[in-house]
Design a protein around this motif. Structure first.
Motif, PDB file in Angstrom:
ATOM      1  N   GLN A 113      24.540   7.004   7.782  1.00 16.97           N
ATOM      2  CA  GLN A 113      25.973   6.906   8.034  1.00 16.97           C
ATOM      3  C   GLN A 113      26.755   8.020   7.364  1.00 16.97           C
ATOM      4  OE1 GLN A 113      26.997   4.698  10.318  1.00 16.97           O
ATOM      5  NE2 GLN A 113      24.853   4.130  10.447  1.00 16.97           N
ATOM      6  N   LEU A 114      26.198   8.563   6.296  1.00 17.82           N
ATOM      7  CA  LEU A 114      26.899   9.638   5.577  1.00 17.82           C
ATOM      8  C   LEU A 114      26.649  10.905   6.293  1.00 17.82           C
ATOM      9  CD1 LEU A 114      26.005   8.702   1.909  1.00 17.82           C
ATOM     10  CD2 LEU A 114      28.137   8.270   3.105  1.00 17.82           C
ATOM     11  N   VAL A 142      22.508   3.595   4.926  1.00 16.59           N
ATOM     12  CA  VAL A 142      23.690   4.228   4.340  1.00 16.59           C
ATOM     13  C   VAL A 142      23.565   5.749   4.427  1.00 16.59           C
ATOM     14  CG1 VAL A 142      24.966   4.593   2.173  1.00 16.59           C
ATOM     15  CG2 VAL A 142      24.245   2.293   2.825  1.00 16.59           C
ATOM     16  N   ASN A 143      22.367   6.274   4.196  1.00 19.91           N
ATOM     17  CA  ASN A 143      22.142   7.708   4.263  1.00 19.91           C
ATOM     18  C   ASN A 143      22.415   8.235   5.677  1.00 19.91           C
ATOM     19  OD1 ASN A 143      21.431  10.228   3.246  1.00 19.91           O
ATOM     20  ND2 ASN A 143      19.309   9.989   3.886  1.00 19.91           N
ATOM     21  N   LEU A 163      18.295  -0.508   3.363  1.00 18.91           N
ATOM     22  CA  LEU A 163      19.727  -0.347   3.148  1.00 18.91           C
ATOM     23  C   LEU A 163      20.057   1.096   2.780  1.00 18.91           C
ATOM     24  CD1 LEU A 163      22.588  -1.499   2.882  1.00 18.91           C
ATOM     25  CD2 LEU A 163      22.022  -2.064   0.501  1.00 18.91           C
ATOM     26  N   ALA A 164      19.262   1.695   1.904  1.00 21.10           N
ATOM     27  CA  ALA A 164      19.502   3.078   1.496  1.00 21.10           C
ATOM     28  C   ALA A 164      19.368   4.030   2.687  1.00 21.10           C
ATOM     29  CB  ALA A 164      18.538   3.479   0.384  1.00 21.10           C
TER      30      ALA A 164
END
Length: 84
Positions: free
Chosen positions: A83-84, A80-81, A76-77
């Motif tokens: 996507q940023l 998300v990373n 998950l991390a």
């Protein structure tokens, strides 16, 4: 499900729901999201779709270790990373 509740006829068969009593239980109420994500990951990555047998209550219950939960957290991390 909507058609059956409204009385409409459908050409599709009704779904067959099964309770899988051997699914992992979270020890407290704070890791529920990770347990759901791990459970969904196990289903998606099962090429034989044999998760019904895996989570059968007649067998020993499946336990998610901290390492398995941490694996989902890391995935998950990383997502998300990206996507940023």
């Amino acid at each position: 499900m909507y058609n059956s509740h409204t009385g409409k006829q459908s050409s599709r068969k009704s779904p067959i729901w099964k309770n899988l009593e051997g699914t992992p239980r979270q020890p407290t109420n704070v890791e529920c999201g990770y347990y759901v994500m791990r459970f969904m990951r196990d289903i998606i990555h099962d090429p034989c779709l044999a998760f019904e047998k895996k989570f059968d209550k007649k067998k020993e219950p499946v336990v998610y270790t901290q390492e398995l939960i941490d694996e989902v957290r890391l995935e998950l991390a990383e997502f998300v990373n990206k996507q940023l």
